[in-house]
Design a protein around this motif. Structure first.
Motif, short mmCIF file in Angstrom:
data_model
loop_
_atom_site.label_atom_id
_atom_site.label_comp_id
_atom_site.label_asym_id
_atom_site.label_seq_id
_atom_site.Cartn_x
_atom_site.Cartn_y
_atom_site.Cartn_z
N UNK A 415 0.91 -1.16 0.07
CA UNK A 415 -0.02 -0.05 0.07
C UNK A 415 0.76 1.31 0.13
N UNK A 416 2.22 1.28 0.45
CA UNK A 416 3.01 2.32 0.29
C UNK A 416 3.15 2.68 -1.13
N UNK A 417 3.02 1.86 -2.13
CA UNK A 417 3.16 2.55 -3.58
C UNK A 417 2.07 3.55 -3.94
N UNK A 418 2.35 4.72 -4.51
CA UNK A 418 1.60 5.69 -5.07
C UNK A 418 0.89 5.59 -6.25
N UNK A 553 -4.67 11.40 -6.57
CA UNK A 553 -4.00 10.25 -5.96
C UNK A 553 -4.98 9.17 -5.28
N UNK A 554 -4.55 7.92 -5.20
CA UNK A 554 -5.28 6.98 -4.41
C UNK A 554 -5.58 7.50 -3.08
N UNK A 555 -4.50 8.04 -2.48
CA UNK A 555 -4.47 8.56 -0.88
C UNK A 555 -5.44 9.74 -0.95
N UNK A 556 -5.50 10.67 -1.74
CA UNK A 556 -6.48 11.90 -1.67
C UNK A 556 -7.83 11.02 -2.01
#
Ligand code: FEO
Length: 608
Positions: A415-418, A553-556
């Protein structure tokens, strides 16, 4: 009697196979024979792609005569002047005196060295296109694959690449000419590797350069001068070539080559191999250099990551067969390998140091352990050193090839991949799209991208059929409804573009123009099957910036767009998808469970 095979409308195989030749180029044993391939375009004009070795001239000329059926032969393209392909050129001219020879300047110089011909030539330049009747030929020079005059030819109406020696193999074509109709991996791959490594292995840089040029073409057929013709799964053989050309090991494996006069070095080698096996190394091959022809061991050295050489000292040097093998490997530019050495000597062992001298001149060689010295026979102390060497070799292996390491893959690390987020759109009889997070630029010149698409997505199958797609780059102003529309339902059931603000790009496909900051249109050039997903490599055909809102991004998405889980009023038991919120109401969650909404697997679920 003729024996032709149709490859494509107007394109025929007219070569033949030889089982009688013992040594190819008078060097390489070919107990499975070899084929000499030639191809004839029999359309508006007649164009022969190379001739053949004289050993199969009988069937070759009968094939041409049968197909031409009285028509003249207009052209012969000479890709490679080596006599296994041009040995019948003079006889061709005698039979078809009006045929024009298409070749480059270097080839023509060589033709005149081998033959005295009264022929008309058409001289081609690198990159030149030539229309002959209804066919369009493009000539690409490929110097040193295998001789300096070599060129390959691409015919665009059939999408056929005539690749000269590249993609060739040893081995006769006993029952068919197409790789997909043969058990290529079992019956031809070792011989394809041996052919490549020994014939053109020295010229990895030139082969890599040819591959780069080839990847810009839309290849439907690879027609080499030896071995099967490729019309399916072309990316598989290109991938093999990419590894061989860059001296990248195909497998994490140990290849041990030894010389032994009285069996003591052999004894040491089998102690080593046994200990490697005990320690979990499964992929081990052992060869006696006095028994196995060096061409096989050179080929094996290109396959394996780890090479062990054990040699007797002989005439104060390396045992002759081993010295020949190592010089052969050095000549073929072996590199990027892990090497271990053992030597034997009854009074002055020198072979270990001399072998090391050879490998020190090669690129990117990692020596593992010290040279193990055997004094005549394996003593208890030497046995300990051999076991220690086995330990060191095992420890230099990727762990996954030694023990089952699957429990040590941490999902959180993955999951650390962006990632970004994108709407991938395609069109067959309907417009459709889905959400993906894997779009990456692969090369800048030409502009080329990679996408990975879950096979369960309807869009995936549309791209398989059409080979074109659009990527709409979602930006921070994209709303959750977009994700719901494109990500949480299937295009098989829903019309996802109904009521959506879209525009068509030049390729005729939709792209989004709301919540999106750019779109990219692309055309697939190759694809790789990776079980659950297909990876498509595609050339960019159009790319337009729509606004300056940052890409999402996925995180956003998780922090700002995806609705937070609502308190569950009625206590349910089951598992919730962390991606889309779908609840699987059950006490158990099968390991292969796929979320019916967003298609993520069981690893993305957590217990309620
Ligand atoms: Fe098959 Fe280089 O000749």
């Amino acid at each position: 009697m003729y024996n032709v095979k149709e490859i494509h409308k107007d394109l025929y195989y007219v070569g033949g196979s030889d089982h009688r030749l013992a040594l190819f180029e008078n060097v390489y044993p070919i107990d499975k024979g070899v084929s000499y391939n030639s191809y004839l375009f029999n359309g508006e004009k007649t164009v022969l792609m190379d001739t053949v070795d004289r050993s199969v001239s009988g069937v070759f000329f009968e094939n041409i005569e049968f197909l031409l059926d009285g028509r003249p032969l207009d052209y012969v393209v000479v890709s490679h002047m080596e006599p296994d392909h041009s040995g019948t050129l003079k006889e061709l001219l005698q039979r078809y005196p009006s045929v024009k020879i298409i070749a480059n300047e270097r080839t023509i110089r060589m033709i005149n060295q081998f033959f005295t011909l009264d022929a008309e030539f058409y001289v081609v330049k690198d990159g030149e296109s030539l229309a002959i009747g209804d066919k369009i030929f493009n000539f690409v020079f490929a110097p040193m694959v295998h001789w300096p005059e070599v060129m390959v030819t691409y015919e665009s109406t059939t999408k056929a690449l005539f690749s000269a020696d590249a993609f060739g193999t040893f081995g006769a074509l006993n029952g068919g000419i197409f790789a997909d109709e043969l058990n290529f991996e079992r019956d031809f791959l070792p011989e394809a590797r041996r052919y490549y490594t020994n014939i053109v292995g020295k010229y990895g840089t030139q082969v890599a350069s040819l591959l780069r040029k080839a990847l810009t073409l839309d290849i439907g057929i690879i027609a080499p001068l030896h071995g099967p013709v490729w019309r399916k799964n072309i990316s598989w053989i290109i991938d093999k070539y990419a590894k061989w050309a860059t001296y990248t090991p195909e497998e994490d494996a140990v290849v041990i080559a030894y010389s032994s006069v009285y069996g003591n070095t052999e004894n040491a080698v089998y102690i080593l191999a046994g200990e490697l096996n005990e320690r979990g190394v499964k992929n081990i091959a052992v060869y006696d250099v006095s028994v196995t022809h060096p061409s096989f061991i050179v080929s094996e050295a290109f396959r394996a990551s780890h090479l062990v050489f054990a040699a007797t000292t002989y005439n104060a040097g390396i045992f002759i067969n081993m010295e020949n093998l190592l010089n052969d490997l050095a000549e073929h530019n072996i590199q990027n390998r892990t090497v271990a050495l053992l030597e034997n000597g009854s009074w002055a062992p020198t072979s270990g140091g001399l072998m090391r001298d050879i490998f020190e001149k090669q690129k990117n060689i990692t020596f593992v352990g010290d040279i193990v010295t055997i004094s005549s026979s394996v003593s208890e102390q030497t046995r300990g050193e051999i076991l220690e060497l086995a330990k060191n070799i095992t420890e230099s292996f990727p762990k996954a090839d030694v023990v089952d390491h699957s429990q040590k893959i941490e999902q959180n690390a993955i999951f650390k991949l962006t990632y970004g987020l994108f709407v991938l759109s395609a069109k067959t009889d309907k417009d459709n799209g889905c959400i993906i997070n894997t779009v990456t630029q692969v090369t800048d010149n030409p502009k080329r991208i990679m996408i990975a698409v879950n096979k369960q997505n309807f869009t995936h199958n549309q791209i398989l059929k059409t080979g074109v797609f659009n990527v709409s780059v979602l930006s921070n102003d994209a709303v959750f409804a977009t994700f719901k529309n494109f990500g949480f339902q299937s295009g098989k059931d829903a019309d996802k573009f109904d009521g959506i603000d879209v525009v068509r790009s030049e390729n005729g496909l939709f792209y989004l123009n709301v919540g999106v900051n750019a779109f990219i249109s692309a055309k697939v050039i190759t694809q790789y099957d990776y079980g659950t997903h297909t990876v498509f490599i595609a050339d960019v055909t159009e790319a337009v910036t729509l606004n300056s809102v940052p890409s999402m991004t996925y995180a956003y998405y998780f922090d700002h767009v995806k609705p937070k889980p609502q308190p569950i009023e009625e206590k349910k038991t089951g598992y919730i998808c962390k991606i889309c919120g779908y609840i699987h109401e059950s006490d158990t969650l099968p390991a292969d469970f796929i979320c019916p909404l967003c298609k993520h697997g069981a690893e993305d679920f957590e217990r309620l």
